[in-house]
Design an enzyme around this catalytic site. Structure first.
Site, PDB file in Angstrom:
ATOM      1  N   LYS A   1       0.840  -1.205   0.000  1.00 36.23           N
ATOM      2  CA  LYS A   1       0.000   0.000   0.000  1.00 36.23           C
ATOM      3  C   LYS A   1       0.879   1.261   0.000  1.00 36.23           C
ATOM      4  O   LYS A   1       2.093   1.186   0.153  1.00 36.23           O
ATOM      5  CB  LYS A   1      -0.957  -0.076   1.197  1.00 36.23           C
TER       6      LYS A   1
ATOM      7  N   TYR B   1     -12.627  -2.449  -2.967  1.00 35.41           N
ATOM      8  CA  TYR B   1     -13.058  -2.684  -1.583  1.00 35.41           C
ATOM      9  C   TYR B   1     -14.571  -2.624  -1.432  1.00 35.41           C
ATOM     10  O   TYR B   1     -15.070  -2.329  -0.340  1.00 35.41           O
ATOM     11  CB  TYR B   1     -12.387  -1.682  -0.649  1.00 35.41           C
TER      12      TYR B   1
ATOM     13  N   ASN C   1      -2.264   0.091   7.100  1.00 36.60           N
ATOM     14  CA  ASN C   1      -1.649  -1.152   7.568  1.00 36.60           C
ATOM     15  C   ASN C   1      -0.729  -1.779   6.519  1.00 36.60           C
ATOM     16  O   ASN C   1      -0.301  -2.917   6.661  1.00 36.60           O
ATOM     17  CB  ASN C   1      -2.721  -2.131   8.056  1.00 36.60           C
TER      18      ASN C   1
ATOM     19  N   HIS D   1      -1.983  -5.754   1.687  1.00 33.57           N
ATOM     20  CA  HIS D   1      -3.236  -6.462   1.409  1.00 33.57           C
ATOM     21  C   HIS D   1      -2.899  -7.871   0.959  1.00 33.57           C
ATOM     22  O   HIS D   1      -1.893  -8.097   0.277  1.00 33.57           O
ATOM     23  CB  HIS D   1      -4.030  -5.765   0.283  1.00 33.57           C
TER      24      HIS D   1
ATOM     25  N   GLU E   1      -9.727 -10.379  -7.499  1.00 35.35           N
ATOM     26  CA  GLU E   1      -8.760  -9.295  -7.324  1.00 35.35           C
ATOM     27  C   GLU E   1      -7.640  -9.345  -8.367  1.00 35.35           C
ATOM     28  O   GLU E   1      -7.198  -8.300  -8.853  1.00 35.35           O
ATOM     29  CB  GLU E   1      -8.178  -9.355  -5.909  1.00 35.35           C
TER      30      GLU E   1
HETATM   31  O1  YYY Z   1      -8.288  -8.433   5.005  1.00 32.09           O
HETATM   32  P1  YYY Z   1      -7.700  -7.297   5.799  1.00 32.09           P
HETATM   33  O2  YYY Z   1      -7.003  -6.272   4.937  1.00 32.09           O
HETATM   34  O3  YYY Z   1      -6.833  -7.752   6.936  1.00 32.09           O
HETATM   35  O4  YYY Z   1      -8.912  -6.528   6.536  1.00 32.09           O
HETATM   36  P2  YYY Z   1     -10.436  -6.288   6.074  1.00 32.09           P
HETATM   37  O5  YYY Z   1     -11.297  -6.550   7.256  1.00 32.09           O
HETATM   38  O6  YYY Z   1     -10.746  -7.002   4.808  1.00 32.09           O
HETATM   39  O7  YYY Z   1     -10.453  -4.708   5.812  1.00 32.09           O
HETATM   40  C1  YYY Z   1      -9.908  -4.203   4.616  1.00 32.09           C
HETATM   41  C2  YYY Z   1      -9.107  -2.973   4.946  1.00 32.09           C
HETATM   42  O8  YYY Z   1      -9.953  -1.978   5.545  1.00 32.09           O
HETATM   43  C3  YYY Z   1      -7.989  -3.163   5.965  1.00 32.09           C
HETATM   44  O9  YYY Z   1      -6.814  -3.719   5.423  1.00 32.09           O
HETATM   45  C4  YYY Z   1      -7.781  -1.750   6.432  1.00 32.09           C
HETATM   46  C5  YYY Z   1      -9.195  -1.173   6.418  1.00 32.09           C
HETATM   47  N1  YYY Z   1      -9.756  -1.191   7.773  1.00 32.09           N
HETATM   48  C6  YYY Z   1      -9.761   0.007   8.488  1.00 32.09           C
HETATM   49  O10 YYY Z   1      -9.338   1.018   7.951  1.00 32.09           O
HETATM   50  N2  YYY Z   1     -10.222   0.020   9.778  1.00 32.09           N
HETATM   51  C7  YYY Z   1     -10.690  -1.081  10.363  1.00 32.09           C
HETATM   52  N3  YYY Z   1     -11.135  -1.047  11.624  1.00 32.09           N
HETATM   53  C8  YYY Z   1     -10.707  -2.313   9.649  1.00 32.09           C
HETATM   54  C9  YYY Z   1     -10.232  -2.324   8.346  1.00 32.09           C
HETATM   55 MG    MG Z   2      -9.860  -8.434   3.599  1.00 31.90          MG
END
Ligand code: YYY
Ligand code: MG
Length: 147
Positions: free
Chosen positions: A11, A52, A118, A121, A132
């Site tokens: 990212k 997303y 974070n 992905h 994707e």
């Molecule tokens: O698959 P993953 O990337 O670990 O998490 P997801 O639950 O699919 O959420 C996608 C993406 O959304 C995440 O990488 C960051 C963002 N996000 C966020 O900004 N705040 C959160 N509390 C949860 C997810």
């Molecule tokens: Mg996810």
């Protein structure tokens, strides 16, 4: 294990640190997993919203789309045995602060900034990996990757 393909994204914040990117790419190459394709993308708001789409009703959607359009993203098609869960484990779970307490060696613990920023992905299933990878690289390239 089953031969799979997955989409890894580096990212915008991690891509702004070329030394971190080199180190992560080296780790992947030394793991035995294969980098089938790489492409730098710079998404529009519409592309980030589409990628997303499953999260569009969540409280974090706007800040997520804003982050994902704040700079270029490195898209990497990985292939190998059980590569979907391999990459998800290497990243760690979504929230970097939580990972720093429970899984400090994972990539999100080491490089992630916040729940949104974070840094990585990874596709979460065979179906989302397909969707994707086709979204980023196109259908013909996807067919080559899974051969
Ligand atoms: O698959 P993953 O990337 O670990 O998490 P997801 O639950 O699919 O959420 C996608 C993406 O959304 C995440 O990488 C960051 C963002 N996000 C966020 O900004 N705040 C959160 N509390 C949860 C997810
Ligand atoms: Mg996810």
């Amino acid at each position: 294990g089953a031969l799979e393909a997955t989409l890894a994204l580096l990212k915008p914040d991690i891509l702004a640190n070329p030394a971190f990117v080199d180190s992560i790419i080296n780790d992947i190459q030394n793991s035995g997993m294969k980098i089938a394709l790489r492409k730098q993308v710079f998404w529009t708001q519409g592309q980030a919203e589409q990628f997303y789409a499953e999260h569009r009703r969540r409280f974090f959607f706007d800040r997520l789309v804003k982050y994902m359009t704040s700079g270029p993203v490195e898209a990497i098609a990985l292939s190998g045995p059980n590569v979907i869960s391999w990459w998800r484990q290497k990243m760690g779970a979504t929230r970097p602060a939580q990972m720093r307490m429970t899984n400090p060696t994972c990539l999100r613990a080491r490089y992630g900034l916040t729940d949104t920023r974070n840094s990585f992905h990874g596709s979460d299933s065979v179906e989302s990996a397909k969707r994707e990878l086709v979204f980023v690289f196109g259908q013909p390239a996807y067919k080559q990757i899974i051969l």
